[in-house]
Motif scaffolding. Structure first.
Motif, PDB file in Angstrom:
ATOM      1  N   VAL A  13       1.101  -1.192  -0.313  1.00  0.00           N
ATOM      2  CA  VAL A  13      -0.116  -0.124  -0.048  1.00  0.00           C
ATOM      3  C   VAL A  13       1.005   1.330   0.225  1.00  0.00           C
ATOM      4  O   VAL A  13       1.574   1.360   0.978  1.00  0.00           O
TER       5      VAL A  13
ATOM      6  N   TYR B 135       0.889   5.343   0.414  1.00  0.00           N
ATOM      7  CA  TYR B 135       0.465   6.396   1.023  1.00  0.00           C
ATOM      8  C   TYR B 135       0.512   8.110   1.232  1.00  0.00           C
ATOM      9  O   TYR B 135       2.473   8.180   0.556  1.00  0.00           O
TER      10      TYR B 135
ATOM     11  N   GLU C 183      -4.112   6.867   1.778  1.00  0.00           N
ATOM     12  CA  GLU C 183      -3.748   5.189   0.940  1.00  0.00           C
ATOM     13  C   GLU C 183      -3.699   6.249  -0.537  1.00  0.00           C
ATOM     14  O   GLU C 183      -5.195   6.352  -0.448  1.00  0.00           O
TER      15      GLU C 183
ATOM     16  N   TRP D 115      -1.140  -1.894   6.946  1.00  0.00           N
ATOM     17  CA  TRP D 115      -2.170  -1.417   6.814  1.00  0.00           C
ATOM     18  C   TRP D 115      -3.163  -1.416   7.745  1.00  0.00           C
ATOM     19  O   TRP D 115      -3.601  -0.662   8.168  1.00  0.00           O
TER      20      TRP D 115
END
Length: 522
Positions: free
Chosen positions: A90, A92, A98, A166
């Protein structure tokens, strides 16, 4: 928190997310699961996007349901930890939103693997020596893909984490990493168990996007007011660094000391061997990861698709057994096992080629096939083929075990066998016979989640350390001892199988048949 008596694990798997609650003796008291899927972006073949908004809603509803199932008071949850499929990432922005995510078997970055290989023929080997990873599964080509194909996202990226991190971020608002899954990015130094930004630099990537590393079982932060409102948890519950699914699964089945080994028999089969002396392979054939236990590492060798091949075979050829299963409420595999057990070890000399022994730096598999059967329906019927598939999975595992033994000079004295395949007594016996080792099957159903719960308990002082907790909690249900006669048959067959596989692979390399799978850029 003196009255707290539960530990929660949140597990983001490839096919589903689950919240599992255990008591402090390791008994599962509640579980809630939601299936999820990772959709392909039609613009990018091979992509596998992770929908963080919808998937967090699913996760929150699992947490609520698990708490509600047994009327557990959320304040009685002493700690939470998280685990997930490895390799998914992920990204960010600077405000912690995100902005991009992909799941573990995302395969969109073929061009980027080729770009990295063209940059320098020695680059992949140099990175492997430090990180234990190649370009086949790591984050490097994927982040490079974002840089090349979505530069506006890349510019905005402030942090990268894995899915277990996450989940911690959604619960606590803190962005973090831990070694067991962080190392699968390939941007990690195995020995120091920390990010190695020089690897990112060599690949033309940013060096300022890596969060603080917490060792597994240390408290990262606490459940926030916002997360409590979304999940039904209580604000202030400690959230403990967890890890990747194979490492936490190893803890959940008691593989917590040097020289212990586990085989997880799911869609893929994972062979995991613990070591306290980390060194990579000069030929880059096997993956090396940090264990989720400080000062331990794991050699990991994967067999591709045994569980999926079994499902394909059942659905394609065993309609009769499926029909019987519907009528009786039994499992179709039970009927297949009843017949396959009557076939002698070695399936009358028939062999099949599906997965190969791991070769991480040049990872590919021959076209699937069955060979050396005769036109004799008494001996060569659908149950012989079924048994040969089981034997093939065990032979790949033997090859992987021998490869790791060559590197370490140590062979395990026994194997812990867990996950779906371990439910088949026939498959367990075949594994014992092929490897020539006792095979122990633990009682636990949710090994990965149990591993996370154990780490959560260590984080808040319920357990002293992983070894003590595993001794107290992990129970072995069955042990299978090798049959020496069968072991001798399989040893002979194994030698033939290696040669036959090599010949089949060369047919695929010459494009006469189609590889079952090959890594990006290979």
């Amino acid at each position: 928190m003196g009255s707290s008596k539960y530990l929660m694990a949140i597990d983001a798997g490839t096919g589903s997310v689950r919240a599992v609650i255990f008591d402090t003796d390791g008994n599962q008291v509640a579980v809630s699961a939601r299936e999820w899927e990772h959709k392909e972006d039609p613009r990018f073949p091979g992509s596998m996007d992770f929908d963080w908004v919808y998937n967090w809603q699913l996760t929150s509803s699992c947490i609520k349901e698990a708490i509600g199932q047994w009327g557990i008071h959320p304040q009685d949850i002493a700690a939470i930890s998280t685990t997930c499929m490895r390799e998914g990432i992920v990204l960010y922005d600077k405000d912690g939103n995100e902005i991009w995510a992909c799941a573990n078997v995302d395969a969109r970055s073929n061009d980027e693997v080729i770009e990295l290989i063209n940059k320098s023929s020695a680059l992949e080997q140099d990175i492997y020596k430090v990180s234990g990873q190649t370009f086949a599964l790591g984050a490097l080509p994927r982040i490079l893909w974002v840089k090349n194909k979505m530069p506006e996202i890349y510019e905005k990226t402030a942090t990268v984490t894995m899915f277990n991190d996450w989940l911690i971020f959604k619960l606590t608002g803190v962005l973090s990493a831990e070694p067991s899954n962080g190392c699968t990015t390939g941007i990690f130094d195995l020995k120091s168990r920390m990010w190695d930004t020089s690897i990112a630099e060599k690949c033309g990537l940013r060096t300022d996007i890596f969060p603080k590393v917490y060792e597994s079982s240390s408290i990262v932060a606490y459940v926030t007011k916002e997360a409590a409102a979304e999940t039904g948890l209580t604000e202030g519950i400690p959230v403990v660094a967890g890890g990747g699914d194979a490492q936490l699964g190893s803890i959940g089945v008691g593989v917590v000391s040097p020289n212990q080994a586990a085989v997880f028999g799911g869609s893929f089969w994972q062979y995991e061997f613990n070591t306290d002396n980390v060194k990579t392979d000069d030929q880059c054939r096997v993956r090396v990861n940090c264990h989720a236990i400080p000062r331990l590492w794991q050699y990991e060798a994967l067999a591709f698709y045994p569980g999926l091949i079994m499902r394909w075979y059942r659905d394609g050829f065993c309609q009769l057994e499926k029909q019987k299963a519907l009528e009786t409420g039994k499992d179709a595999y039970e009927f297949m096992n009843e017949e396959a057990v009557k076939i002698p070890a070695g399936s009358y000399g028939m062999l099949c080629t599906f997965s190969d022994v791991m070769n991480y730096i040049c990872w590919k598999h021959a076209a699937p096939g069955f060979t050396n059967f005769q036109i004799n329906p008494e001996k060569f019927n659908r149950f012989t083929f079924y048994r040969a598939i089981m034997e093939n999975a065990a032979m790949v595992t033997k090859g992987n075990m021998d490869l790791v033994s060559q590197l370490t000079g140590v062979k395990p004295s026994e194997i812990i066998f867990a996950s779906g395949a371990s439910k088949s007594t026939l498959w367990c016996q075949i594994v014992a016979d092929v490897l020539g080792l006792p095979v122990h099957v633990p009682k636990v159903k949710e090994a990965t989640a149990l591993g996370a719960a154990i780490l959560a308990g260590i984080g808040v002082g319920i357990y002293e350390d992983v070894e003590t907790a595993a001794k107290r909690i992990v129970k072995i249900e069955n042990t299978y001892h090798p049959n020496e006669e069968n072991h001798a048959i399989y040893n002979h067959l194994y030698t033939n199988w290696r040669e036959i596989y090599s010949a089949q692979l060369s047919l695929s390399d010459r494009k006469l048949t189609k590889h079952m799978w090959n890594a990006p850029g290979v």
